[in-house]
Write a protein that holds these residues in place. Structure first.
Motif, PDB file in Angstrom:
ATOM      1  N   ILE A   1       0.821  -1.219   0.000  1.00 28.84           N
ATOM      2  CA  ILE A   1       0.000   0.000   0.000  1.00 28.84           C
ATOM      3  C   ILE A   1       0.856   1.270   0.000  1.00 28.84           C
ATOM      4  O   ILE A   1       0.353   2.360  -0.279  1.00 28.84           O
ATOM      5  CB  ILE A   1      -0.984   0.023   1.186  1.00 28.84           C
ATOM      6  CG1 ILE A   1      -0.230   0.029   2.526  1.00 28.84           C
ATOM      7  CG2 ILE A   1      -1.943  -1.154   1.099  1.00 28.84           C
ATOM      8  CD1 ILE A   1      -1.155   0.146   3.725  1.00 28.84           C
TER       9      ILE A   1
ATOM     10  N   GLN B   1       3.490   1.535  -2.080  1.00 30.64           N
ATOM     11  CA  GLN B   1       4.120   1.629  -3.391  1.00 30.64           C
ATOM     12  C   GLN B   1       3.324   2.516  -4.343  1.00 30.64           C
ATOM     13  O   GLN B   1       2.096   2.491  -4.349  1.00 30.64           O
ATOM     14  CB  GLN B   1       4.269   0.229  -4.007  1.00 30.64           C
ATOM     15  CG  GLN B   1       5.046  -0.749  -3.165  1.00 30.64           C
ATOM     16  CD  GLN B   1       6.404  -0.197  -2.748  1.00 30.64           C
ATOM     17  OE1 GLN B   1       7.216   0.197  -3.594  1.00 30.64           O
ATOM     18  NE2 GLN B   1       6.641  -0.168  -1.445  1.00 30.64           N
ATOM     19  N   GLU B   2       4.047   3.286  -5.158  1.00 31.14           N
ATOM     20  CA  GLU B   2       3.394   4.139  -6.143  1.00 31.14           C
ATOM     21  C   GLU B   2       2.604   3.302  -7.148  1.00 31.14           C
ATOM     22  O   GLU B   2       1.557   3.733  -7.627  1.00 31.14           O
ATOM     23  CB  GLU B   2       4.432   5.005  -6.873  1.00 31.14           C
ATOM     24  CG  GLU B   2       5.025   6.105  -6.006  1.00 31.14           C
ATOM     25  CD  GLU B   2       3.959   7.034  -5.430  1.00 31.14           C
ATOM     26  OE1 GLU B   2       3.031   7.415  -6.188  1.00 31.14           O
ATOM     27  OE2 GLU B   2       4.041   7.365  -4.239  1.00 31.14           O
TER      28      GLU B   2
ATOM     29  N   TRP C   1       0.995   0.553  -6.576  1.00 27.19           N
ATOM     30  CA  TRP C   1      -0.283   0.197  -5.960  1.00 27.19           C
ATOM     31  C   TRP C   1      -1.230   1.406  -5.943  1.00 27.19           C
ATOM     32  O   TRP C   1      -2.416   1.283  -6.291  1.00 27.19           O
ATOM     33  CB  TRP C   1      -0.067  -0.327  -4.544  1.00 27.19           C
ATOM     34  CG  TRP C   1      -1.326  -0.761  -3.855  1.00 27.19           C
ATOM     35  CD1 TRP C   1      -2.208   0.030  -3.160  1.00 27.19           C
ATOM     36  CD2 TRP C   1      -1.878  -2.078  -3.825  1.00 27.19           C
ATOM     37  NE1 TRP C   1      -3.259  -0.711  -2.682  1.00 27.19           N
ATOM     38  CE2 TRP C   1      -3.085  -2.021  -3.075  1.00 27.19           C
ATOM     39  CE3 TRP C   1      -1.472  -3.302  -4.333  1.00 27.19           C
ATOM     40  CZ2 TRP C   1      -3.884  -3.140  -2.837  1.00 27.19           C
ATOM     41  CZ3 TRP C   1      -2.264  -4.422  -4.090  1.00 27.19           C
ATOM     42  CH2 TRP C   1      -3.448  -4.341  -3.356  1.00 27.19           C
ATOM     43  N   LYS C   2      -0.716   2.536  -5.579  1.00 27.46           N
ATOM     44  CA  LYS C   2      -1.539   3.739  -5.489  1.00 27.46           C
ATOM     45  C   LYS C   2      -2.103   4.131  -6.851  1.00 27.46           C
ATOM     46  O   LYS C   2      -3.225   4.643  -6.951  1.00 27.46           O
ATOM     47  CB  LYS C   2      -0.722   4.893  -4.921  1.00 27.46           C
ATOM     48  CG  LYS C   2      -0.274   4.678  -3.479  1.00 27.46           C
ATOM     49  CD  LYS C   2       0.641   5.815  -3.020  1.00 27.46           C
ATOM     50  CE  LYS C   2       1.160   5.588  -1.611  1.00 27.46           C
ATOM     51  NZ  LYS C   2       2.097   6.648  -1.181  1.00 27.46           N
ATOM     52  N   ARG C   3      -1.323   3.884  -7.905  1.00 26.01           N
ATOM     53  CA  ARG C   3      -1.728   4.290  -9.252  1.00 26.01           C
ATOM     54  C   ARG C   3      -3.028   3.622  -9.685  1.00 26.01           C
ATOM     55  O   ARG C   3      -3.860   4.226 -10.360  1.00 26.01           O
ATOM     56  CB  ARG C   3      -0.593   3.935 -10.218  1.00 26.01           C
ATOM     57  CG  ARG C   3      -0.769   4.449 -11.633  1.00 26.01           C
ATOM     58  CD  ARG C   3       0.511   4.235 -12.420  1.00 26.01           C
ATOM     59  NE  ARG C   3       0.870   2.817 -12.480  1.00 26.01           N
ATOM     60  CZ  ARG C   3       2.129   2.368 -12.520  1.00 26.01           C
ATOM     61  NH1 ARG C   3       3.136   3.227 -12.470  1.00 26.01           N
ATOM     62  NH2 ARG C   3       2.374   1.076 -12.589  1.00 26.01           N
TER      63      ARG C   3
ATOM     64  N   ALA D   1      -4.858   1.548  -7.345  1.00 24.04           N
ATOM     65  CA  ALA D   1      -5.463   1.018  -6.118  1.00 24.04           C
ATOM     66  C   ALA D   1      -5.309  -0.502  -6.053  1.00 24.04           C
ATOM     67  O   ALA D   1      -6.125  -1.196  -5.451  1.00 24.04           O
ATOM     68  CB  ALA D   1      -6.925   1.411  -6.011  1.00 24.04           C
TER      69      ALA D   1
ATOM     70  N   THR E   1     -10.023   0.689 -13.521  1.00 23.64           N
ATOM     71  CA  THR E   1      -9.105   1.730 -13.044  1.00 23.64           C
ATOM     72  C   THR E   1      -9.437   3.063 -13.690  1.00 23.64           C
ATOM     73  O   THR E   1      -9.487   4.106 -13.021  1.00 23.64           O
ATOM     74  CB  THR E   1      -7.652   1.339 -13.355  1.00 23.64           C
ATOM     75  OG1 THR E   1      -7.332   0.126 -12.663  1.00 23.64           O
ATOM     76  CG2 THR E   1      -6.684   2.424 -12.909  1.00 23.64           C
TER      77      THR E   1
ATOM     78  N   TYR F   1     -11.495  11.958 -10.044  1.00 23.72           N
ATOM     79  CA  TYR F   1     -10.456  12.122  -9.034  1.00 23.72           C
ATOM     80  C   TYR F   1     -10.069  13.577  -8.832  1.00 23.72           C
ATOM     81  O   TYR F   1      -9.629  13.964  -7.754  1.00 23.72           O
ATOM     82  CB  TYR F   1      -9.215  11.309  -9.404  1.00 23.72           C
ATOM     83  CG  TYR F   1      -8.316  11.933 -10.440  1.00 23.72           C
ATOM     84  CD1 TYR F   1      -7.142  12.577 -10.063  1.00 23.72           C
ATOM     85  CD2 TYR F   1      -8.629  11.864 -11.796  1.00 23.72           C
ATOM     86  CE1 TYR F   1      -6.310  13.137 -11.010  1.00 23.72           C
ATOM     87  CE2 TYR F   1      -7.797  12.414 -12.739  1.00 23.72           C
ATOM     88  CZ  TYR F   1      -6.641  13.062 -12.352  1.00 23.72           C
ATOM     89  OH  TYR F   1      -5.817  13.611 -13.287  1.00 23.72           O
TER      90      TYR F   1
END
Length: 387
Positions: free
Chosen positions: A114, A116-117, A119-121, A123, A360, A367
């Protein structure tokens, strides 16, 4: 693929390395996976080996996945956590421990991902996590559920956490011996119906017990208790190779490795598991080489035996030939070969990628709405000819 520390993958196999390397050098020695029933859930091991091999292999013909180092160019992000082995080897508390190794590794994995970029990119929607053993990733699954899971079935997952739309069902690695150079036929296999394994199960697996009492006295049926110990695997191999039909009955969960043992033995599977999900079923018609029986029908007096005994030699032979045609789809090996189990799983993942990407993109629609109003308005380009 993330460069996770060895404690998450090959370290669980006892691989030490030189203290500096994250990965073993597969060109010198491939760390071995534990044998016995451990092997049936070894899927993450084979997928990881394949990605590592893609870095140096000169021949990638028939290969469906290649490791790259720019994550923005990757279709998916693979998480190399040997979750099934972590469960099998690290779930029990050792002397002086308050938490198991398996629980600690899952907590570390969640914290890592959670943050890591990558993962964030998305979700986590483009991440691949293998949790083939039904009890693996038990703590982390509720936090990592946006990822695409590679599972044996959905028996112990709520449908909002894992489902056939989002996730991939992978085959078990069969533990019985493959039937190489099979020249048998309908008449040379003396056993009509074969089952050997655990009979007394909980949950939906109670059907095994009921069928045992219905079938145990039939002279052309082999229905007995068995384990991998004391030559059990060898005995099961011989039994399946000598049988026309092999029972695959729901146990504690809808799936079991017996289906894949039967396929490797060219023994026509008889599936009694109403909730089972099957690998590659979007491109493969299992009715061509399997018999499906509803549980409620199987438990009717004489229904199952009458059904099986009325299957003619010609139909059985067609199914037997089809088993020989598709068996390589379920073979795990290193190096991986075209259309073996490893490549078929990668291809199944690739068929999920467009839907994950669409999800995604849809989630990104608004956003910008979280930005301050003035900044959000400035960020929207004016249409041409505006004024």
């Amino acid at each position: 693929m993330y460069d996770l520390p060895p404690e998450f993958h090959f370290g669980l196999l006892g691989w030490k390395g030189d203290g500096k390397s994250i990965w073993p050098d597969l060109r010198t020695k491939v760390p071995e996976y534990p044998g016995g029933l451990n092997l049936q859930h070894s899927i993450e091991y084979w997928l990881t080996l394949d990605l590592l091999n893609s870095e140096f292999s000169e021949n990638l013909k028939g290969r469906s996945a290649k490791r790259i180092y720019n994550s923005s160019e990757a279709d998916v992000v693979f998480v190399p956590f040997f979750a099934s082995l972590s469960y099998n080897r690290g779930s029990k508390l050792k002397s002086g421990e308050k938490r198991s190794t398996n629980a600690i590794l899952q907590e570390k994995l969640v914290k890592f991902l959670i943050a890591q970029e990558e993962w964030k990119r998305s979700a986590g929607k483009d991440h691949i996590i293998v949790a083939h053993h039904p009890n693996s990733l038990l703590d982390a699954r509720m936090k990592l559920w946006p990822a695409m899971f590679i599972l044996s079935d959905f028996g112990r997952y709520p449908p909002n956490i894992a489902n056939v739309e989002k996730d991939v069902i992978a085959p078990y690695r069969h533990v019985t011996r493959s039937y190489v150079d099979d020249t048998s036929d309908f008449d040379s296999r003396p056993i009509l119906l074969y089952f050997q394994g655990s009979i007394y199960r909980k949950d939906g697996g109670t059907v095994r017990q009921e069928l045992y009492y219905m079938l145990k006295n039939e002279t052309d049926v082999h229905f007995s208790f068995g384990t991998v110990q004391k030559g059990g695997i060898s005995q099961a191999s011989e039994g399946m190779h000598s049988s026309k039909f092999c029972l695959n009955i729901a146990g504690d969960t809808p799936s079991s490795n017996r289906l894949f043992d039967a396929i490797a033995s060219h023994c026509v599977p008889v599936i009694i598991s109403d909730e089972i999900e099957l690998p590659y079923e979007d491109i493969l018609d299992y009715a061509e080489f399997c018999i499906f029986v509803r549980t409620s029908d199987a438990l009717k007096e004489k229904f199952l035996l009458n059904l099986i005994r009325n299957i003619r030699k010609e139909k059985w032979t067609r199914m037997w030939k089809r088993l020989k045609e598709i068996e390589h789809f379920y073979e795990f090996q290193y190096p991986s070969q075209e259309n073996d189990a490893v490549q078929m799983i990668w291809q199944a993942i690739s068929r999920k990628v467009p839907a994950a990407r669409r999800k995604t993109h849809r989630d990104r629609r608004f956003y910008r709405m979280s930005l301050p109003r003035e900044r959000a308005l400035r960020s929207v380009p004016l249409p041409r000819n505006f004024g």
